[in-house]
Write a protein that holds these residues in place. Structure first.
Motif, PDB file in Angstrom:
ATOM      1  N   ARG A   1      25.359  38.867  43.695  1.00  0.00           N
ATOM      2  CA  ARG A   1      26.828  38.858  43.741  1.00  0.00           C
ATOM      3  C   ARG A   1      27.351  37.886  42.681  1.00  0.00           C
ATOM      4  NH1 ARG A   1      28.866  40.126  49.732  1.00  0.00           N
ATOM      5  NH2 ARG A   1      26.974  41.108  50.551  1.00  0.00           N
ATOM      6  N   ILE A   2      27.489  38.398  41.471  1.00  0.00           N
ATOM      7  CA  ILE A   2      27.856  37.540  40.345  1.00  0.00           C
ATOM      8  C   ILE A   2      29.247  36.941  40.503  1.00  0.00           C
ATOM      9  CG2 ILE A   2      28.206  37.470  37.846  1.00  0.00           C
ATOM     10  CD1 ILE A   2      25.326  37.793  38.630  1.00  0.00           C
ATOM     11  N   ARG A   3      30.212  37.768  40.905  1.00  0.00           N
ATOM     12  CA  ARG A   3      31.593  37.270  40.971  1.00  0.00           C
ATOM     13  C   ARG A   3      32.417  38.111  41.931  1.00  0.00           C
ATOM     14  NH1 ARG A   3      36.618  38.271  38.106  1.00  0.00           N
ATOM     15  NH2 ARG A   3      37.864  36.371  37.989  1.00  0.00           N
ATOM     16  N   ASP A   4      33.221  37.445  42.749  1.00  0.00           N
ATOM     17  CA  ASP A   4      34.226  38.082  43.588  1.00  0.00           C
ATOM     18  C   ASP A   4      35.580  37.487  43.211  1.00  0.00           C
ATOM     19  OD1 ASP A   4      32.739  39.865  45.290  1.00  0.00           O
ATOM     20  OD2 ASP A   4      31.907  38.101  46.282  1.00  0.00           O
ATOM     21  N   GLY A   5      36.301  38.208  42.371  1.00  0.00           N
ATOM     22  CA  GLY A   5      37.613  37.725  41.939  1.00  0.00           C
ATOM     23  C   GLY A   5      38.729  38.458  42.654  1.00  0.00           C
ATOM     24  N   ARG A   6      39.965  38.078  42.372  1.00  0.00           N
ATOM     25  CA  ARG A   6      41.098  38.744  43.005  1.00  0.00           C
ATOM     26  C   ARG A   6      41.281  40.163  42.497  1.00  0.00           C
ATOM     27  NH1 ARG A   6      45.975  34.561  42.400  1.00  0.00           N
ATOM     28  NH2 ARG A   6      45.022  34.402  40.323  1.00  0.00           N
ATOM     29  N   SER A   7      40.976  40.393  41.203  1.00  0.00           N
ATOM     30  CA  SER A   7      41.126  41.723  40.616  1.00  0.00           C
ATOM     31  C   SER A   7      39.782  42.395  40.346  1.00  0.00           C
ATOM     32  CB  SER A   7      41.915  41.638  39.304  1.00  0.00           C
ATOM     33  OG  SER A   7      43.225  41.179  39.523  1.00  0.00           O
ATOM     34  N   PHE A   8      38.805  41.615  39.890  1.00  0.00           N
ATOM     35  CA  PHE A   8      37.528  42.180  39.476  1.00  0.00           C
ATOM     36  C   PHE A   8      36.367  41.590  40.279  1.00  0.00           C
ATOM     37  CE2 PHE A   8      40.291  42.833  35.860  1.00  0.00           C
ATOM     38  CZ  PHE A   8      39.960  44.120  35.427  1.00  0.00           C
TER      39      PHE A   8
END
Length: 299
Positions: free
Chosen positions: A93-100
Motif C-alpha cells: 500500500r504505497i499511498r492512500d491520498g484524498r484523490s489518488f
C-alpha cells in the motif's frame, strides 16, 4: 453468462490468504507459460481489493462506488509463469491520498517474482475534457466470429485451441489477422472489436480487469503485420510480453462492444512496440494501451 465467462470470472476472483496477500490459479495455456493478460488482470484485482471503497453485495471482485477507480497501470513481465502452479500476489500500500491511491503488486511463483505491477486509483472529479476522434471501423455485428474465421486460416487443432482459449470473449477482427496473410507485409495496424460473451455486474473494477485481460491478446499483431509474419500460431516468430501500460480515461463496459485500434510504430533489437486505443461503440475514448514485447525470428 456462458460457462467460459463464468470460469474466467472465477479465475479473477482471487483467494485472500492474508492481509494484502492473495492467491490465484491459472487456466490451461496455449503456450507453456501463463497468459500475460491473466497475470495483469489478477494483479489489478489484488490491488483493487485493498483500495478503500464501499462493497456491493454479490460482487465478484469489489464495487468501487463511493471509492477510487483504477485510472492507470504499469507492469513488467519478469519471468514466464508456470500454468500448473498457484500465483501469490503481494500488495504494497504505497499511498492512500484524498484523490489518488497507489498500489504495488508483486506476483510470485516457486519463490521468484514473475510479474510486477504499479496501479493508481483516483476518486472521480470534474476537469478539462477533450479526446481524439474515433477511427472508422466496420460494424462488429457484420464481422465473422472467431469460430467462423479461425478455421479459414489455421490448421484445425490450432484453430480449436484458440477458439477454446478465447471462448469467454467475443473477439472479431476487422481484417484478416497476421496468421492469415503470412508472407504478405501490410500496414502495421490492426482493429479488433471485443466484448464478453455474457452480461457482467456493474462493478467498475470488473470491467477494467476484463479489458486488461483482453488487451494482451492481440496488441503485438501489428508488429507481425509489418513483416508478413504469423506469430506463434504458425511458428515463424517467438514472442512474449515485456512490459504493459494502460490509462483508463472514461467509464466503459466490457460486456458491450469495444474497438481495439492497434498499431506498431517500431520494431528493433528483437523487440516490437505496440500502441493502441480502446473506444466505446458510441465514440468515447476509454483506454490507451502501450506494450513492448520480445519478437524474435527462430533460427
Amino acid at each position: 453468462m456462458n460457462q467460459a465467462l463464468d470460469a474466467l470470472l472465477d479465475l479473477l476472483d482471487l483467494e485472500q490468504i492474508e492481509e494484502d496477500i492473495f492467491r490465484g490459479m491459472s487456466r490451461s495455456a496455449l503456450v507453456p507459460r501463463v497468459f500475460g493478460g491473466q497475470v495483469a488482470a489478477q494483479a489489478l484485482v489484488a490491488a483493487g481489493r485493498t483500495v478503500p471503497a464501499d462493497r456491493s453485495p454479490g460482487s465478484r471482485l469489489r464495487s468501487s462506488r463511493g471509492g477510487p477507480d483504477a485510472h492507470s497501470l504499469h507492469a513488467y513481465f519478469l519471468r514466464p509463469g508456470d500454468p500448473g502452479a498457484p500465483i501469490v500476489y503481494t500488495v504494497d500500500r504505497i499511498r492512500d491520498g484524498r484523490s489518488f491511491t497507489t498500489r504495488r503488486v508483486v506476483a510470485v511463483q516457486h519463490g521468484q517474482p514473475i510479474f510486477h505491477l504499479s496501479a493508481s486509483f483516483q476518486t472521480y472529479e470534474e476537469g478539462l475534457e477533450h479526446q481524439a476522434v474515433m477511427p472508422d471501423a466496420p460494424d462488429p455485428e457484420t464481422l465473422p466470429t472467431a469460430a467462423e474465421m479461425l478455421p479459414r486460416h489455421l490448421p484445425g487443432p490450432v484453430a480449436e485451441r484458440l477458439i477454446e482459449a478465447r471462448a469467454a470473449v467475443d473477439l472479431r477482427y476487422a481484417d484478416v489477422p497476421p496468421w492469415g496473410t503470412v508472407g504478405q507485409p501490410r500496414e502495421p495496424r490492426s482493429q479488433v472489436w471485443f466484448k464478453t460473451n455474457g452480461k457482467l455486474t456493474d462493478d467498475p473494477l470488473l470491467h477494467v480487469c476484463l479489458a486488461t485481460y483482453v488487451s494482451d491478446m492481440t496488441l503485438l499483431d501489428s508488429v507481425l503485420l509489418a513483416h508478413g509474419r504469423g506469430g506463434w500460431a504458425v511458428g515463424d516468430v517467438v514472442g512474449a510480453s515485456l512490459d504493459h501500460a494502460m490509462w483508463f480515461h472514461r467509464p466503459f463496459r466490457a460486456d458491450e462492444w469495444l474497438l481495439y485500434d492497434q498499431e506498431s510504430p517500431s520494431a528493433s533489437g528483437g523487440r516490437g512496440l505496440g500502441q493502441a486505443r480502446i473506444w466505446t461503440q458510441d465514440g468515447r475514448l476509454a483506454v490507451t494501451v502501450i506494450q513492448e514485447g520480445v519478437v524474435r525470428v527462430p533460427r
